[in-house]
Design an enzyme around this catalytic site. Structure first.
Site, PDB file in Angstrom:
ATOM      1  N   LEU A  13     -43.611  58.110 -27.442  1.00  0.00           N
ATOM      2  CA  LEU A  13     -42.234  58.389 -26.981  1.00  0.00           C
ATOM      3  C   LEU A  13     -42.207  58.534 -25.467  1.00  0.00           C
ATOM      4  O   LEU A  13     -41.325  57.979 -24.792  1.00  0.00           O
ATOM      5  CB  LEU A  13     -41.710  59.673 -27.633  1.00  0.00           C
ATOM      6  N   ASP A  51     -53.121  70.028 -18.690  1.00  0.00           N
ATOM      7  CA  ASP A  51     -53.340  70.583 -20.035  1.00  0.00           C
ATOM      8  C   ASP A  51     -52.255  71.621 -20.241  1.00  0.00           C
ATOM      9  O   ASP A  51     -52.253  72.663 -19.567  1.00  0.00           O
ATOM     10  CB  ASP A  51     -54.733  71.223 -20.111  1.00  0.00           C
ATOM     11  N   TYR A 141     -48.167  70.262 -39.491  1.00  0.00           N
ATOM     12  CA  TYR A 141     -47.233  69.750 -38.471  1.00  0.00           C
ATOM     13  C   TYR A 141     -45.819  70.269 -38.725  1.00  0.00           C
ATOM     14  O   TYR A 141     -45.147  70.751 -37.825  1.00  0.00           O
ATOM     15  CB  TYR A 141     -47.282  68.237 -38.519  1.00  0.00           C
TER      16      TYR A 141
HETATM   17  C1  AKB Z   1     -45.366  61.675 -37.829  1.00  0.00           C
HETATM   18  O1  AKB Z   1     -45.445  60.762 -38.658  1.00  0.00           O
HETATM   19  O2  AKB Z   1     -46.145  62.630 -37.772  1.00  0.00           O
HETATM   20  C2  AKB Z   1     -44.234  61.637 -36.837  1.00  0.00           C
HETATM   21  C3  AKB Z   1     -43.041  62.325 -37.391  1.00  0.00           C
HETATM   22  C4  AKB Z   1     -42.339  61.787 -38.562  1.00  0.00           C
HETATM   23  O3  AKB Z   1     -42.620  63.336 -36.849  1.00  0.00           O
HETATM   24  N1  AKB Z   1     -43.909  60.261 -36.509  1.00  0.00           N
END
Ligand code: AKB
Length: 321
Positions: A13, A51, A141
């Site tokens: 991005l 960093d 995530y």
């Molecule tokens: C991922 O696949 O981890 C990213 C997202 C969907 O946030 N592209």
């Protein structure tokens, strides 16, 4: 206009956002940073290695360059985060705190921070997932993104930090290689197709996911950041959507132009991540608040990538339409 700091500038991005921002605001306004060294694509802007876990180094760059806005893109994506829990927590949440505290203390004008469809879990509606619904992510995530959204909302309400955010779907572009995302099959597939090679998908053929061409993602980001503050009613993160498709559907669109291209399917651990995410997203709140509109359909995106990808990477065959 004060200068703009981008962290994670070498990412998928960041590379494309900086290209558009340089055109809109002037390359002299951009301070691009990353923990990695600058790629060729960032040759036209000022670049420094940073960093984002080093809070003093971050604040030093902000004061030295009299930064007005920060686009904080540095993060681990879903597939990588699942394999690096402690780094994902440190980088995705710890660095966001450094940025939000700096924005509060140094009175920055505006901050952008990317969230993701990953904040939704299996108990959210899978089709046309609404802005406000159950948020129970089952990935590392997703948990970091949900936590980050809540901190952004807190810093806006408690300290008046004008931080804005988008729940990006899978982003697909041609100017840089993807890095560790579950949706990145939709980028990898073009690199194989344009080398006359078959592609083995790590997601199942009928796995539908919300996706967005990078052109639209950059447009959404800058449309949101340029919107009047009084028009924004969401300070966690806005749902945004463009197209949803499966590996079989993008392969068919590629095969319309490259009929010899072949795809096979061998789902791996990333299938479990994808299965926890929605098939499609309702972004009516973004369309109401700041007039969000996407432009590219799946077929239009496929044509644009087949046309442009070979100019950015060696060994890919040019295709004439
Ligand atoms: C991922 O696949 O981890 C990213 C997202 C969907 O946030 N592209």
């Amino acid at each position: 206009m004060k200068k703009i700091l981008i962290t994670g500038a070498c990412g998928q991005l960041g590379t494309e956002l900086i290209s558009e921002m340089s055109e809109r605001y002037g390359s002299e306004k951009i301070i691009a940073t990353d923990v990695r060294e600058a790629p060729k694509a960032l040759a036209d802007v000022h670049f420094e290695q940073l960093d984002v876990l080093d809070e003093d180094a971050l604040r030093s760059i902000i004061t030295r360059h009299e930064i007005g806005q920060i686009y904080h893109l540095a993060a681990l994506l879903s597939a990588t985060a699942e394999k690096n829990i402690s780094l994902a927590r440190k980088l995705n949440i710890g660095s966001l705190h450094h940025v939000l505290n700096a924005a509060r203390d140094l009175e920055l004008e505006r901050v952008f921070w990317p969230s993701s469809i990953a904040v939704f879990g299996p108990d959210a509606p899978s089709k046309n997932t609404p802005q406000n619904t159950a948020l129970n992510p089952t990935t590392v995530y997703g948990i970091t993104k949900l936590t980050g959204e809540q901190w952004c909302n807190y810093y806006y309400n408690q300290f008046g930090v004008d931080v804005r955010s988008l729940r990006y779907p899978g982003l697909i572009g041609y100017k840089s290689l993807p890095g560790g995302g579950t949706t990145d099959y939709a980028v990898d597939i073009f690199h194989k197709a344009l080398k006359d090679e078959s592609y083995e998908s790590f997601l199942a053929e009928n796995c539908s996911l919300p996706m967005m061409y990078m052109h639209d993602a950059v447009k959404a980001t800058l449309d949101l950041m340029e919107a009047p503050a009084e028009s924004l009613n969401i300070r966690t993160s806005y749902n945004v959507a463009a197209v949803s498709f499966t590996p079989a559907e993008i392969a068919a669109s590629i095969q319309y132009h490259l009929p010899d291209f072949e795809i096979t399917y061998n789902p791996d651990y990333r299938q479990k991540i994808a299965d926890s995410w929605p098939d499609s997203i309702d972004d009516s709140v973004a369309r109401r608040d700041w007039k969000w509109r996407h432009i590219f359909s799946l077929d239009e995106m496929v044509i644009d990538i087949i046309r442009n990808l070979p100019d950015h990477f060696d060994g890919l065959k040019k295709h004439s339409f």
